[in-house]
Write an enzyme that holds these catalytic residues in place. Structure first.
Site, short mmCIF file in Angstrom:
data_model
loop_
_atom_site.label_atom_id
_atom_site.label_comp_id
_atom_site.label_asym_id
_atom_site.label_seq_id
_atom_site.Cartn_x
_atom_site.Cartn_y
_atom_site.Cartn_z
N HIS A 1 30.13 -37.16 11.53
CA HIS A 1 30.56 -38.04 10.45
C HIS A 1 31.64 -37.39 9.58
O HIS A 1 31.82 -37.80 8.43
CB HIS A 1 29.36 -38.45 9.60
CG HIS A 1 28.32 -39.17 10.40
ND1 HIS A 1 28.48 -40.46 10.84
CD2 HIS A 1 27.13 -38.76 10.89
CE1 HIS A 1 27.42 -40.82 11.55
NE2 HIS A 1 26.58 -39.80 11.59
N GLU B 1 29.70 -15.41 0.34
CA GLU B 1 29.60 -14.58 -0.87
C GLU B 1 29.93 -13.11 -0.63
O GLU B 1 30.44 -12.46 -1.53
CB GLU B 1 28.25 -14.76 -1.57
CG GLU B 1 27.05 -14.27 -0.83
CD GLU B 1 25.76 -14.56 -1.55
OE1 GLU B 1 25.75 -14.74 -2.76
OE2 GLU B 1 24.72 -14.60 -0.87
N CYS C 1 0.83 -1.20 0.00
CA CYS C 1 0.00 0.00 0.00
C CYS C 1 0.87 1.25 0.00
O CYS C 1 1.99 1.22 0.48
CB CYS C 1 -0.88 0.03 1.23
SG CYS C 1 -1.85 -1.45 1.43
N TRP D 1 -3.62 -2.54 -1.29
CA TRP D 1 -3.46 -3.91 -1.77
C TRP D 1 -4.18 -4.74 -0.74
O TRP D 1 -3.78 -4.78 0.42
CB TRP D 1 -1.97 -4.25 -1.85
CG TRP D 1 -1.72 -5.58 -2.45
CD1 TRP D 1 -1.77 -6.79 -1.83
CD2 TRP D 1 -1.39 -5.85 -3.81
NE1 TRP D 1 -1.49 -7.78 -2.70
CE2 TRP D 1 -1.26 -7.24 -3.93
CE3 TRP D 1 -1.21 -5.06 -4.93
CZ2 TRP D 1 -0.93 -7.86 -5.13
CZ3 TRP D 1 -0.88 -5.68 -6.12
CH2 TRP D 1 -0.75 -7.05 -6.22
N LYS E 1 25.67 -16.77 2.73
CA LYS E 1 25.72 -15.31 2.89
C LYS E 1 27.13 -14.89 3.30
O LYS E 1 27.67 -13.94 2.76
CB LYS E 1 24.72 -14.82 3.95
CG LYS E 1 23.28 -14.83 3.57
CD LYS E 1 22.83 -13.72 2.64
CE LYS E 1 22.86 -14.12 1.20
NZ LYS E 1 21.82 -14.85 0.62
N LYS F 1 23.73 -10.35 -10.13
CA LYS F 1 22.41 -10.45 -9.51
C LYS F 1 21.53 -11.45 -10.22
O LYS F 1 20.74 -12.15 -9.61
CB LYS F 1 21.74 -9.06 -9.50
CG LYS F 1 20.41 -9.01 -8.75
CD LYS F 1 20.59 -9.28 -7.27
CE LYS F 1 19.28 -9.45 -6.54
NZ LYS F 1 19.46 -10.18 -5.27
N GLU G 1 22.14 -21.43 4.20
CA GLU G 1 21.96 -20.04 3.76
C GLU G 1 22.88 -19.10 4.53
O GLU G 1 23.48 -18.18 3.94
CB GLU G 1 20.48 -19.65 3.92
CG GLU G 1 20.12 -18.21 3.61
CD GLU G 1 20.43 -17.76 2.18
OE1 GLU G 1 20.80 -18.59 1.34
OE2 GLU G 1 20.34 -16.54 1.93
N ASN H 1 -1.31 1.56 6.46
CA ASN H 1 -0.50 0.49 5.86
C ASN H 1 -0.17 -0.47 6.95
O ASN H 1 0.29 -0.05 8.01
CB ASN H 1 0.85 1.04 5.35
CG ASN H 1 0.71 1.67 4.00
OD1 ASN H 1 -0.38 1.72 3.44
ND2 ASN H 1 1.81 2.17 3.48
N GLY H 2 -0.33 -1.74 6.69
CA GLY H 2 0.04 -2.71 7.71
C GLY H 2 -1.08 -3.68 7.95
O GLY H 2 -2.06 -3.73 7.21
N ARG I 1 4.71 -0.18 -6.66
CA ARG I 1 4.58 -1.11 -5.54
C ARG I 1 3.38 -2.05 -5.71
O ARG I 1 3.29 -3.05 -5.02
CB ARG I 1 4.45 -0.34 -4.22
CG ARG I 1 5.69 0.45 -3.87
CD ARG I 1 5.61 1.03 -2.49
NE ARG I 1 5.34 0.03 -1.48
CZ ARG I 1 6.24 -0.82 -0.99
NH1 ARG I 1 7.47 -0.76 -1.42
NH2 ARG I 1 5.91 -1.70 -0.09
C1 F6R Z 1 22.75 -15.57 -3.14
C2 F6R Z 1 21.96 -15.34 -4.34
C3 F6R Z 1 21.98 -16.37 -5.40
C4 F6R Z 1 20.59 -16.48 -6.05
C5 F6R Z 1 20.64 -17.45 -7.25
C6 F6R Z 1 19.26 -17.63 -7.86
O1 F6R Z 1 22.60 -14.54 -2.22
O2 F6R Z 1 21.33 -14.33 -4.47
O3 F6R Z 1 22.41 -17.60 -4.92
O4 F6R Z 1 19.70 -16.95 -5.09
O5 F6R Z 1 21.52 -16.94 -8.21
O6 F6R Z 1 18.75 -16.43 -8.31
P1 F6R Z 1 17.22 -16.26 -8.62
O7 F6R Z 1 16.49 -16.36 -7.32
O8 F6R Z 1 17.11 -14.90 -9.25
O9 F6R Z 1 16.82 -17.36 -9.54
#
Ligand code: F6R
Length: 616
Positions: free
Chosen positions: A512, A496, A2, A75, A493, A611, A489, A101-102, A27
């Protein structure tokens, strides 16, 4: 999703408010409305379903004149997409109007109380509860600010609320509760703006004040006065936002990753919007092209993705199998098509992808199509390739653009959408009835607020841990069940963005092999919330301690036993076991962020990474 815009000053309020809402169109929303006040014309409310163009057409026929106004794009959360449910909402006396909003987490309780007091509701929204409460308190005190303070004191959840009252014609009151809905105030020459998001008012001013949690602003032509909800005065100087569009988009944050971590409460709320019907005990996916009959036929699900999204698919397996009792196999998309998978007629492919453009994930979807298997995509980027080719429809995250290369808000939003999907499947297949759905829906509604409190509480601890550990060369992450993918994960993080070698393991597997790595230099991040596997996790922690590893534990608030066994503890509030991963991952994102920052790494654009990975 929203949007909120408000204006007080010499310009035509309708133009500023509608223009601001147009700036927030990206949005997403499904209806819109404005309330404009003028001493001669009185209060003029205009609302319409659909895009803003409909509201604008309406305003041509029925103009709203004045120099004070508020507007909202909605929304749907509670109640369908109708003009009656569109904001602004009025109290019973018709003197007070509010936009919000919320999500009001306790709206059912508050509504029941108001109905008992004789209030008649005209809409199905949670926001109408706020309008009536403000109206009732206003009748007692004659002060809109006091009435807003009293009302917000009764709400549970993350909310941004803006109100005006015909008896206080030179005043807008805006307040923020929790961290799920932002409120920004803009200062011009003899004019003032209110918005949910900076872009709405950037055409007019770059001098901004951001309201913090539990703060309220009274805006009059004489200026802005900020207090806490308790009424204590707050001194806040405006900050100036730069003209550079990238810096402006980053707002107050140093990096997009930091911004996106903080956006999670709102992103989670946006993922829930329009999909949760608490009164009926049901989940809806407007964008899904599979009906109950088709969902009942699904016998097996292949969840496929890459990287962080693959971790989301691993968590989704637990959700879908437990709640809907459907088998789930999880594959790396890059492996899926090369293993010549035997899919079969009653299988469903569930692709997870933030960008919707990852070539391996798209290839997995193509493989499904070749084998005549329906696919669904849990996807963020609107109109992306995955969203277009998913024949069962895209299940959008609605998390907004994710710019930081390391995925954060898209990951937690994927988990919320996966949980909703598991509930939708359970509903169709009858593994959960409406009454059994209720605790799940309530827990989901409470999640954005809990995520906000995790961010706030773990920020200083994670910054301190980063100071302590940023020079290590290795780190081990352990978790069990649905928190095992969170260990993966957390490790991803860290590696990377800080280039520290990190491994994620199911804690039971440690003995193991990986246990050989543990010595006094090794930080071992143990995800140990209180769930059915907790005693096992505690014994794994004992095994780490016996080898002098340094234990950083993520556990449930108030867990003394865990505190006695770990070198450092980060607490998360209790929630349903399958929702815990959405909270336990947040401190791991923050830890990685602060370590990378301390090591001087390029957080938003780590080396060698892109990305969106559109090559094999
Ligand atoms: C890690 C990261 C990548 C994506 C992967 C898939 O932080 O962002 O491992 O998760 O490249 O990307 P999508 O989700 O765009 O298919």
């Amino acid at each position: 999703m929203c949007g909120i815009v408000g204006y007080l000053g010499p310009r035509v309020a309708t133009d500023v408010v509608v223009g601001g809402l147009q700036r927030l169109e990206y949005r997403g929303y499904d209806s819109a409305g404005i309330a404009i006040y003028d001493p001669k014309e009185g209060l003029q409310l205009r609302r319409s379903v659909g895009k803003l163009i409909g509201l604008i057409a309406r305003l041509h026929l029925e103009p709203a004149r004045g120099h004070l106004g508020i507007g909202h794009t909605r929304w749907a959360t509670h109640g369908g997409v109708t003009e009656i449910n569109a904001h602004p909402h009025r109290d019973a006396s018709g003197q007070v109007v509010v936009i919000q909003n919320g999500i009001v987490e306790n709206y059912l309780e508050l509504k029941a109380r108001l109905v008992e007091q004789g209030i008649t509701f005209v809409s199905q929204t949670d926001t109408e509860v706020i309008a009536h409460l403000v109206g009732l308190y206003y009748a007692e005190s004659g002060s809109l600010a006091t009435a807003m303070r009293q009302t917000l004191g009764e709400l549970r959840g993350g909310n941004a609320v803006v109100a005006i009252c015909v008896n206080e014609p030179d005043q807008i009151v805006a307040a923020r509760l929790g961290n799920a809905g932002g409120v920004v105030l803009g200062l011009g020459e003899g004019e003032y703006f209110v918005a949910s998001d900076v872009p709405a008012i950037l055409d007019y001013t770059r001098d901004l004040i951001f309201l913090e949690d539990r703060e309220l602003a009274v805006i009059t032509s004489a200026g802005i006065r900020i207090t806490t909800l308790a009424g204590d005065a707050v001194e806040r100087r405006p900050i100036s936002i730069p003209w550079d569009p990238v810096a402006a988009a980053r707002g107050d944050y140093k990096h997009f990753m930091e911004k996106e971590i903080h956006e999670q409460p709102r992103a989670l709320m946006d993922a829930l919007r329009g999909r949760v019907d608490q009164e009926a005990g049901m989940v809806h996916f407007e964008d899904m092209r599979l009906d109950d009959a088709a969902l009942r036929q699904v016998d097996r699900i292949y969840a496929t993705a890459c990287g962080t999204a693959w971790h989301a698919a691993l968590v989704a397996k637990f959700m879908i199998e437990r709640l809907a009792r459907v088998r789930v196999e999880v594959d790396y998309a890059s492996e899926f098509r090369y293993r010549e998978p035997v899919l079969g007629g009653d299988a469903l492919l569930l692709a997870f992808t933030q960008s919707g453009e990852t070539v391996d994930t798209l290839a997995a979807m193509e493989e499904a199509r070749d084998q005549k298997v329906f696919s669904l995509a849990i996807v963020n980027a609107i109109g992306s390739q995955a969203a277009r080719v998913a024949d069962g429809g895209p299940l959008y995250l609605h998390a907004g653009p994710e710019i930081g290369v390391a995925s954060t808000k898209a990951f937690t939003s994927m988990l919320v959408v996966a949980y909703l999907f598991a509930l939708r499947l359970a509903q169709a297949r009858g593994t959960l009835n409406a009454a059994q759905m209720q605790p799940h829906l309530q827990a989901l509604i409470e999640l954005p607020g809990k995520a906000a409190s995790v961010i706030e509480a773990s920020m200083p601890i994670c910054a301190e841990l980063a100071e302590h550990y940023h020079r290590v060369e290795n780190a081990l992450y352990l978790g069990r069940q649905a928190n095992y993918p969170i260990a993966l994960e957390g490790a991803l993080k860290l590696k990377e963005i800080s280039y520290i070698h990190a491994e994620g393991y199911p804690a039971g597997e440690m003995k193991h092999g990986p246990i050989a790595l543990i010595d006094e230099t090794m930080p071992v991040i143990c995800i140990a919330p209180q769930d059915e596997i907790y005693p096992k996790m505690i014994s794994n922690i004992e095994q780490v301690r016996a080898r002098h590893g340094q234990v950083i534990a993520i556990g449930t608030s108030g867990d003394q036993l865990l505190a006695s066994k770990a070198d450092h503890v980060i607490s998360i509030p209790a929630t349903l076991p399958l929702l815990q991963p959405i909270l336990t991952v947040i401190p791991l994102q923050l830890f990685a962020y602060y370590v990378a920052l301390r090591r001087g790494c390029d957080v938003d654009q780590p080396r060698n990474l892109a990305k969106s990975v559109t090559v094999e």
